[in-house]
Design an enzyme around this catalytic site. Structure first.
Site, PDB file in Angstrom:
ATOM      1  N   CYS A 209      -3.417   4.473 -15.652  1.00  0.00           N
ATOM      2  CA  CYS A 209      -3.391   5.119 -16.971  1.00  0.00           C
ATOM      3  C   CYS A 209      -4.678   5.870 -17.273  1.00  0.00           C
ATOM      4  CB  CYS A 209      -3.191   4.084 -18.065  1.00  0.00           C
ATOM      5  SG  CYS A 209      -1.757   3.055 -17.821  1.00  0.00           S
TER       6      CYS A 209
ATOM      7  N   ARG B 154      -5.323  10.530 -11.804  1.00  0.00           N
ATOM      8  CA  ARG B 154      -5.303   9.077 -11.708  1.00  0.00           C
ATOM      9  C   ARG B 154      -3.910   8.552 -11.371  1.00  0.00           C
ATOM     10  NH1 ARG B 154      -9.860   6.736 -14.394  1.00  0.00           N
ATOM     11  NH2 ARG B 154      -8.726   4.846 -14.888  1.00  0.00           N
TER      12      ARG B 154
ATOM     13  N   TRP C  91       0.904   4.760 -16.404  1.00  0.00           N
ATOM     14  CA  TRP C  91       1.386   4.364 -15.071  1.00  0.00           C
ATOM     15  C   TRP C  91       2.112   3.045 -15.301  1.00  0.00           C
ATOM     16  CZ3 TRP C  91       0.627   0.580 -11.218  1.00  0.00           C
ATOM     17  CH2 TRP C  91       0.956   0.974  -9.910  1.00  0.00           C
TER      18      TRP C  91
ATOM     19  N   ASN D 273      -4.634   0.774 -21.312  1.00  0.00           N
ATOM     20  CA  ASN D 273      -4.642   0.755 -19.849  1.00  0.00           C
ATOM     21  C   ASN D 273      -4.833  -0.699 -19.431  1.00  0.00           C
ATOM     22  OD1 ASN D 273      -4.974   1.201 -17.119  1.00  0.00           O
ATOM     23  ND2 ASN D 273      -7.087   1.905 -17.290  1.00  0.00           N
ATOM     24  N   GLY D 274      -4.101  -1.142 -18.402  1.00  0.00           N
ATOM     25  CA  GLY D 274      -4.268  -2.515 -17.917  1.00  0.00           C
ATOM     26  C   GLY D 274      -2.994  -3.320 -18.101  1.00  0.00           C
TER      27      GLY D 274
ATOM     28  N   GLU E 289      -7.705   5.474   9.437  1.00  0.00           N
ATOM     29  CA  GLU E 289      -7.787   6.376   8.280  1.00  0.00           C
ATOM     30  C   GLU E 289      -6.896   7.606   8.486  1.00  0.00           C
ATOM     31  OE1 GLU E 289      -8.647   6.415   5.355  1.00  0.00           O
ATOM     32  OE2 GLU E 289      -9.194   8.434   4.746  1.00  0.00           O
TER      33      GLU E 289
ATOM     34  N   LYS F 130      -3.911   8.633   5.875  1.00  0.00           N
ATOM     35  CA  LYS F 130      -3.802   9.950   5.213  1.00  0.00           C
ATOM     36  C   LYS F 130      -2.374  10.484   5.364  1.00  0.00           C
ATOM     37  CE  LYS F 130      -6.503  10.084   3.061  1.00  0.00           C
ATOM     38  NZ  LYS F 130      -7.478   9.075   2.934  1.00  0.00           N
TER      39      LYS F 130
ATOM     40  N   GLU G  82       0.195   8.460   3.237  1.00  0.00           N
ATOM     41  CA  GLU G  82       0.164   8.552   1.778  1.00  0.00           C
ATOM     42  C   GLU G  82       0.539   9.920   1.243  1.00  0.00           C
ATOM     43  OE1 GLU G  82      -4.729   8.374   1.336  1.00  0.00           O
ATOM     44  OE2 GLU G  82      -3.502   7.424  -0.166  1.00  0.00           O
TER      45      GLU G  82
ATOM     46  N   HIS H 298      -1.209  -4.191  24.828  1.00  0.00           N
ATOM     47  CA  HIS H 298      -0.811  -5.493  24.284  1.00  0.00           C
ATOM     48  C   HIS H 298       0.382  -5.355  23.342  1.00  0.00           C
ATOM     49  CE1 HIS H 298      -4.338  -7.286  26.100  1.00  0.00           C
ATOM     50  NE2 HIS H 298      -5.049  -6.272  25.637  1.00  0.00           N
TER      51      HIS H 298
ATOM     52  N   LYS I  36      -4.820   7.101  -8.385  1.00  0.00           N
ATOM     53  CA  LYS I  36      -6.150   7.326  -7.842  1.00  0.00           C
ATOM     54  C   LYS I  36      -7.038   6.105  -8.037  1.00  0.00           C
ATOM     55  CE  LYS I  36      -9.523   9.717  -6.120  1.00  0.00           C
ATOM     56  NZ  LYS I  36      -9.511   9.805  -4.648  1.00  0.00           N
TER      57      LYS I  36
HETATM   58  C1  AGP Z   1      -7.291   6.646  -0.162  1.00  0.00           C
HETATM   59  O1  AGP Z   1      -6.759   7.826   0.293  1.00  0.00           O
HETATM   60  C2  AGP Z   1      -6.530   5.865  -1.078  1.00  0.00           C
HETATM   61  N1  AGP Z   1      -5.792   6.568  -2.003  1.00  0.00           N
HETATM   62  C3  AGP Z   1      -6.941   4.449  -1.386  1.00  0.00           C
HETATM   63  O2  AGP Z   1      -6.761   3.743  -0.195  1.00  0.00           O
HETATM   64  C4  AGP Z   1      -8.353   4.172  -1.936  1.00  0.00           C
HETATM   65  O3  AGP Z   1      -9.311   4.467  -0.972  1.00  0.00           O
HETATM   66  C5  AGP Z   1      -8.435   2.702  -2.379  1.00  0.00           C
HETATM   67  O4  AGP Z   1      -7.494   2.463  -3.393  1.00  0.00           O
HETATM   68  C6  AGP Z   1      -9.810   2.305  -2.849  1.00  0.00           C
HETATM   69  O5  AGP Z   1     -10.216   3.044  -3.966  1.00  0.00           O
HETATM   70  P1  AGP Z   1     -11.711   3.031  -4.452  1.00  0.00           P
HETATM   71  O6  AGP Z   1     -12.541   3.653  -3.374  1.00  0.00           O
HETATM   72  O7  AGP Z   1     -11.724   3.831  -5.725  1.00  0.00           O
HETATM   73  O8  AGP Z   1     -12.095   1.594  -4.663  1.00  0.00           O
END
Ligand code: AGP
Length: 621
Positions: A2, A31, A81, A107-108, A490, A494, A497, A513, A616
């Site tokens: 949010c 966000r 959200w 928010n929360g 990583e 990417k 997501e 393995h 985000k």
């Molecule tokens: C990365 O592309 C992500 N969207 C996600 O994994 C992110 O890195 C993770 O939620 C941690 O967020 P932060 O760095 O704000 O703690």
């Protein structure tokens, strides 16, 4: 998650409160959200005016165009959200009470909402939504009826709520006031001239002011046009910390790029360069930001645990290789959400390093608190000033990546890795593991990295061509070894997501393995090859891995260092990166993988900046 904006200003009612709220919500879109709403108050008007719509902000804007709201003096705005109740118009915020005189956004998650809701139902309160927020709205309304004071009402309710919350409230009888409270959820104050702001982060008001106040845990801010009063949940006045945001509104705009992610990928040379700036004192020694920790404590540590989530955890994984090599301290990597549930072995000689772009990730924050309860000191590596994790840490290294808007982290990742290198070198300096000139040599090598990242970016067109060509691919594998292993993880993250493609990263040595069973003719596999100038056995083992998968029909997409001709016979495609020390190579090898994911998602017509189901800033556990 949010997004929250609050504004109070205009002495006479105008469109500014609504404009500020909508502009702020636009900047908070990154966000992640599924509905949006605003509420306005003005003198002499009996009720709050509000509008809310499910879906993107444009739906709310269209609604406001069709049915304009009157001029106002204060506003609150929200992007939701969904947690309790589906993303619908009725569940969107604000939630109203007192026959429309009071509006609340949140928010929360209010964890005791069920019992509170029943308590209110028993009193005859009628609910229109399924949200936990509406419970808070009715409770604040009841307290306002008793006290006639919005801050006092907020305080009384904040003391009763369990869970996490940022709450903002406006009341029709107080058209020059917005009240905000925070508990385990972000809220910052923006300071204007004859106007003041509240926001879940500074992006909410960056177009209007760069001067801001950090709010501490369990604090309430009451803003009026010419004053900000901050109190704790017991009503004691506290002095919040003032800070100036070191970026401006243009940094949070696309600047001609087709997406925020594309811009942020291109920003990486600058992000790394900025993270390296100003790290030494007059004697040329490395220093930490906001150090509230004694050097003798740091000298005595015998173990480091990095806690982080997602991309930040992969940055932590890279940090392990560098810190162990330079400082000879064992480094463990722990996903923050697992940390406190596994009874970790933590003592006063353990240092916890928390890595987070947002500084608000609840899983990471909880791991920080757990570590401190067990007696460990915490150093955080964070990008967002004014956020909770650095405030609760014993020392901080701020990354200076600037605002990262795209949900998929890119420039924050390379900045986190850079900051972790600085931390490793700081320890090496403090504990005498490296000579001064050795540290300076690594710092010089680091300072050469932004230019090398730029070279990788300049070579990006071939990666984009391949990505477009692979638009129908349903699965991609990534292999790496040593520091290439977290980069494989990583690269896969990417792609998952933003392109919604099945992708897996493996340590190349793990192939035989199990994962090699996945290889069938045509299976695309990215392989990150370590430098042949490093440990030669490592290089030749990865070349063997490429041969093994090629022999089984894989299509090999190889990332290798300039001049490493040994890879070419076995690669369907090579993406070259400039030569650099092996430990620093993740800053280069990740770049083609980021470009690949972004371009493939773009070719599929997806929204790369706001991928489905993701937020985000993950402010709930
Ligand atoms: C990365 O592309 C992500 N969207 C996600 O994994 C992110 O890195 C993770 O939620 C941690 O967020 P932060 O760095 O704000 O703690």
């Amino acid at each position: 998650m949010c997004g929250i904006v609050g504004y109070v200003g205009s002495a006479t009612p105008s469109t500014r409160p609504l404009d500020v709220a909508l502009e702020g919500l636009g900047r908070l879109e990154y966000r992640g959200y599924d509905s949006a709403g605003v509420a306005l108050v003005a003198p002499g008007v009996d009720t709050v005016h509000s509008a809310k719509k499910a879906g993107k902000l444009v739906n709310l804007r269209n609604e406001l165009e069709a049915s304009p709201l009157p001029h106002a003096t204060a506003s609150i705005g929200h992007t939701r959200w969904a947690t309790h109740g589906a993303p619908s118009d009725v569940n969107a915020h604000p939630h109203l009470a007192l026959g429309g005189k009071l509006a609340v956004i949140h928010n929360g998650i209010i964890e005791n909402f069920f019992s509170l809701r029943h308590e209110l139902l028993d009193m005859g309160v009628e609910f229109v939504s399924e949200t936990d927020t509406e419970v808070a709205a009715h409770l604040i309304a009841q307290q306002y009826e008793i006290t006639g004071d919005l801050t006092a009402a907020m305080r009384a309710v904040a003391q009763r709520l369990e869970g996490t919350f940022t709450l903002l409230a406006v009341h029709a009888d107080a058209p020059d006031t917005v009240v905000g409270a925070r508990h385990d959820s972000p809220l910052v104050v923006g300071l204007g001239d004859g106007e003041n702001f509240l926001g879940s982060d500074v992006a909410a008001f960056i177009a209007h002011t760069r001067e801001a106040l950090e709010l501490g845990q369990d604090q309430i801010a009451t803003i009026t046009p010419n004053a900000v009063v901050v109190t704790d949940f017991d009503g004691q006045v506290v002095q919040p910390k003032h800070f100036t945001v070191d970026w401006d509104a243009s940094a949070a705009e696309k600047g001609g790029f087709w997406s925020f992610m594309a811009k942020e990928i291109a920003d990486q040379p600058q992000a790394v360069a900025d993270t390296l700036l100003g790290r030494t004192n007059e004697s040329g020694d490395l220093i930490l930001d906001d150090a509230r920790i004694d050097e003798s404590v740091l000298r005595s540590i015998d173990k480091i645990i990095v806690v982080a989530c997602g991309t930040a955890a992969y940055a932590g994984h890279v940090a392990k290789y560098a810190i162990e090599h330079w400082c000879r301290i064992p480094v463990e990597i722990e996903l923050a959400h697992e940390f406190r549930y596994r009874d970790p072995i933590v003592s006063a000689r353990t240092l916890v390093v928390a890595m987070s772009q947002s500084g608000e990730t609840m899983d990471t924050l909880m791991a920080v608190r757990h570590a401190q309860e067990q007696g460990a000191k915490v150093i955080s590596i964070v990008n967002t000033h004014g956020s909770t994790i650095p405030r609760e840490s014993d020392a901080v290294i701020y990354t200076h990546a600037g605002p990262e808007v795209a949900v998929a982290s890119t420039k924050a990742f390379v900045s986190q890795i850079t900051a972790a290198y600085l931390l490793g070198l700081y320890f090496a300096q403090l504990r005498g593991n490296m000579f001064r000139d050795e540290i300076h040599t690594v710092l010089e090598e680091l300072r050469a990295m932004p230019q090398k990242i730029q070279e990788v970016l300049d070579r990006g067109e071939r990666v984009r061509e391949i990505a477009r060509w692979m638009v129908d691919t349903s699965s991609v594998l990534f292999l790496g070894r040593h520091v290439g292993y977290p980069i494989a993880l990583e690269g896969a993250l990417k792609l998952k997501e933003i392109a919604y493609i099945h992708a897996e990263g493996f340590a190349a040595g793990e192939l035989k393995h199990g994962p090699i069973a996945l290889i069938e003719p045509g299976q695309p596999v990215f392989v990150i090859v370590p430098s042949p100038r490093g440990r030669n056995s490592l290089h030749s083992k990865v070349i063997s891995n490429i041969q093994e998968i090629r022999a089984r029909g894989a299509r090999t997409l190889v990332i290798a260092e300039d001049g490493d001709e040994a890879v070419t016979p076995f690669a369907d495609e090579v993406f070259w990166v400039p030569q650099c020390p092996t430990l620093l190579s993740p800053l280069l090898t990740i770049v083609p993988l980021q470009i690949f994911a972004a371009e493939l998602a773009r070719a599929k017509g997806l929204d790369v900046d706001q991928p489905r189901n993701l937020a985000k800033s993950v402010t709930v556990e």
